[in-house]
Enzyme design. Structure first.
Site, PDB file in Angstrom:
ATOM      1  N   GLN A 164      -5.590  -2.183   7.316  1.00  0.00           N
ATOM      2  CA  GLN A 164      -6.428  -3.370   7.521  1.00  0.00           C
ATOM      3  C   GLN A 164      -7.884  -3.060   7.164  1.00  0.00           C
ATOM      4  OE1 GLN A 164      -5.308  -6.395   8.316  1.00  0.00           O
ATOM      5  NE2 GLN A 164      -7.321  -7.339   8.423  1.00  0.00           N
TER       6      GLN A 164
ATOM      7  N   LYS B 140      -0.350 -11.143  11.966  1.00  0.00           N
ATOM      8  CA  LYS B 140       0.639 -10.629  11.008  1.00  0.00           C
ATOM      9  C   LYS B 140       1.865 -10.100  11.754  1.00  0.00           C
ATOM     10  CE  LYS B 140      -3.008  -9.436   7.726  1.00  0.00           C
ATOM     11  NZ  LYS B 140      -3.799  -8.385   7.059  1.00  0.00           N
TER      12      LYS B 140
ATOM     13  N   ASP C  27       0.250  -4.994   0.686  1.00  0.00           N
ATOM     14  CA  ASP C  27      -0.973  -5.766   0.431  1.00  0.00           C
ATOM     15  C   ASP C  27      -1.187  -5.974  -1.069  1.00  0.00           C
ATOM     16  OD1 ASP C  27      -2.711  -6.879   2.321  1.00  0.00           O
ATOM     17  OD2 ASP C  27      -3.467  -4.909   2.944  1.00  0.00           O
TER      18      ASP C  27
HETATM   19  N1  GUN Z   1      -8.910  -7.874   5.726  1.00  0.00           N
HETATM   20  C1  GUN Z   1      -9.073  -9.179   5.474  1.00  0.00           C
HETATM   21  N2  GUN Z   1      -8.029  -9.649   4.763  1.00  0.00           N
HETATM   22  C2  GUN Z   1      -7.203  -8.611   4.547  1.00  0.00           C
HETATM   23  C3  GUN Z   1      -5.955  -8.457   3.887  1.00  0.00           C
HETATM   24  O1  GUN Z   1      -5.380  -9.388   3.319  1.00  0.00           O
HETATM   25  N3  GUN Z   1      -5.422  -7.211   3.913  1.00  0.00           N
HETATM   26  C4  GUN Z   1      -6.032  -6.167   4.517  1.00  0.00           C
HETATM   27  N4  GUN Z   1      -5.430  -4.985   4.485  1.00  0.00           N
HETATM   28  N5  GUN Z   1      -7.181  -6.282   5.148  1.00  0.00           N
HETATM   29  C5  GUN Z   1      -7.757  -7.488   5.166  1.00  0.00           C
END
Ligand code: GUN
Length: 296
Positions: A101, A57, A124
């Site tokens: 996350q 990311k 998110d």
């Molecule tokens: N863990 C796995 N996928 C995601 C996501 O899209 N966002 C977040 N914050 N954690 C994740």
């Protein structure tokens, strides 16, 4: 859909590249006005997959000119410590987006912490208000995976109105949101889950099939309807190190109109949508009109 479909395989990497290019030009336009969108990633503990995701990311942010920071808290952190970190970022005027996350180390409840992120910085789209907005109509910041799938459906020119759409998996942030978005697009929806009695019969009806169960090979290719569009959200690391989706890809591919591979399908679109959300958050916080990506 030019160049997004090759021998019935949907090229999620190329679709995501096109979205990122649109984001990059919007970031450049904002930069000329002195605005640089900024997102903060908060990672707790040492889940190796989470480290890989956050790095991916951050790389995607750098590529389009979005600033990112990465706060890493120890696995032994308390809920209160994580909350204080989120509150400091919430109060930081320079931070447009906050992403916690998941998964968090066991014992730290995620719902309350996700709701400690102000909805306007929730890139998110996981805050209860942002989830509710999807069901109520349309939210400014929608969860990245289902929003990315809807964007891909649009880019492919797939008409979902009046179609039978089946979602496998009822997670709050993917399955349920996917069902709401497909319903909004006038599809007829079934949501299947671990207690669904006749999964095969549901799959056989699906003209649009989204599988987000996290169970490798859950859907045998022979179950898939001829001419269906299949979006595979599954991403499980197998003992041999390969990443597997939830659909038996090789056999399904022979029957479908299009199917997303794993990897290289939904994953890149999810990250591209995070960039869209971050720029949108930066614009909304400043009272600017949020940008809209044209259909490719
Ligand atoms: N863990 C796995 N996928 C995601 C996501 O899209 N966002 C977040 N914050 N954690 C994740």
């Amino acid at each position: 859909m030019e160049g997004l479909l090759h021998e019935r395989i949907i090229n999620g990497r190329e679709a995501a590249r096109r979205v990122r290019a649109e984001v990059a030009s919007e970031v450049a336009r904002l930069g000329a006005q002195g605005v640089v969108p900024q997102v903060a990633f908060v990672r707790v503990g040492d889940d190796p997959a989470s480290a890989i995701y956050v790095n991916a990311k951050a790389r995607a942010c750098a590529e389009v000119g979005v600033r990112s920071s990465h706060l890493h808290l120890a696995a032994s952190s308390s809920e209160a410590e994580v909350r204080r970190t989120l509150e400091a970022l919430a109060a930081d005027e320079d931070v447009d987006g906050i992403l916690l996350q998941l998964p968090l180390p066991s014992g730290i409840p995620d719902l309350q912490l996700l709701n400690a992120i102000p909805p306007e910085k929730d890139v998110d789209g996981f805050h209860t208000l942002n989830l509710g907005a999807v069901v109520a109509g349309r939210g400014p910041l929608e969860p990245c995976t289902p929003a990315g799938i809807m964007r891909l459906i649009g880019m492919l020119g797939v008409e979902v109105r009046g179609k039978e759409a089946v979602v496998i998996g009822r997670s709050v942030v993917v399955g349920r949101m996917m069902a709401s978005m497909l319903l909004r697009a006038d599809a007829t929806i079934a949501v299947c889950h671990r207690h669904t009695a006749a999964l095969r019969e549901h799959v056989a009806r699906a003209e649009v099939l989204v599988v987000a169960a996290g169970v490798p090979g859950l859907v045998p290719g022979a179950w898939v309807r001829e001419g269906a569009w299949v979006f595979d959200v599954g991403s499980t690391r197998m003992p041999d190190g390969r990443i597997s989706g939830d659909v038996e890809f090789a056999a399904a591919r022979e029957r479908v109109a299009g199917i997303t591979p794993v990897p290289g399908g939904i994953g890149p679109m999810t990250i591209a949508q995070l960039l869209v959300n971050t720029v949108t958050a930066a614009q909304l916080r400043r009272g600017l009109v949020p940008f809209v990506i044209k259909r490719a």
